[in-house]
Design a protein around this motif. Sequence first.
Motif, PDB file in Angstrom:
ATOM      1  N   ALA A  26     -20.347  15.822 -16.242  1.00  0.00           N
ATOM      2  CA  ALA A  26     -20.208  16.871 -15.827  1.00  0.00           C
ATOM      3  C   ALA A  26     -19.357  18.038 -16.372  1.00  0.00           C
ATOM      4  O   ALA A  26     -19.537  19.179 -16.368  1.00  0.00           O
ATOM      5  CB  ALA A  26     -19.316  16.511 -14.268  1.00  0.00           C
ATOM      6  N   VAL A  27     -18.678  17.472 -17.554  1.00  0.00           N
ATOM      7  CA  VAL A  27     -18.296  18.491 -18.395  1.00  0.00           C
ATOM      8  C   VAL A  27     -19.243  18.751 -19.621  1.00  0.00           C
ATOM      9  O   VAL A  27     -19.586  19.929 -19.876  1.00  0.00           O
ATOM     10  CB  VAL A  27     -16.882  18.043 -19.201  1.00  0.00           C
ATOM     11  N   ASN A  30     -22.506  20.365 -18.845  1.00  0.00           N
ATOM     12  CA  ASN A  30     -22.674  21.664 -17.938  1.00  0.00           C
ATOM     13  C   ASN A  30     -22.698  22.944 -19.058  1.00  0.00           C
ATOM     14  O   ASN A  30     -21.953  23.135 -19.786  1.00  0.00           O
ATOM     15  CB  ASN A  30     -21.161  21.594 -17.120  1.00  0.00           C
ATOM     16  N   ARG A 101     -13.960  20.822 -16.044  1.00  0.00           N
ATOM     17  CA  ARG A 101     -15.035  21.250 -15.376  1.00  0.00           C
ATOM     18  C   ARG A 101     -14.777  22.610 -14.720  1.00  0.00           C
ATOM     19  O   ARG A 101     -13.696  23.009 -14.360  1.00  0.00           O
ATOM     20  CB  ARG A 101     -15.213  20.159 -13.869  1.00  0.00           C
TER      21      ARG A 101
END
Length: 182
Positions: A26-27, A30, A101
């Motif tokens: 998710a980091v 992205n 995030r």
Amino acid sequence: MRSVHVNGSRLGLRDVTEADVAALHAVYGNPAVTEHMPFAPRTVEEVDRIVRDAMEAARADPRRLYVLAVTDAGSDEVVGVARLHIEADHPHSAEIGLGLRPDQWGRGIGTDLIKLVLSFGFRQVGLHRIWGARSPANLPAQLAMLTAGMVEEGRIRHHVLTPAGWRDSMVHSAIADDWVAY
């Protein structure tokens, strides 16, 4: 191997584990997070490799690489990643790299994270100098680094090759002797 567990008021740091791959994707995966990084968004398989390599590096003696999950102090949820890489030729100096995030942006979390990593590096690892390089366009990173007590040292021209071409870097550092006030 001595495992890392650092607790701050809003964030924590701990060694990454295989269970963190989805949260770290998710980091690393992205596009908004990697916009100012020297690589394109990572795939799940690439993040899995990063985690496996980090777990192997954690067993090294002496340890030169710390890849740490950034956790929310209240929920223990992984909200980012912090990297501390000790230079082989200069074992009292290390480079940091950070990613959060986007839902964590704009709340001072970046500043808290930098302070926590600096504290870990100076107090627990025994470093003398910690530095980081950022994209000149990444003004939130500049603000976070300055607010956390780092000093902007200058520009390295065409420092990194990114998917968009060569990019300059702005270097910031903190020295143990100066940092104790923060």
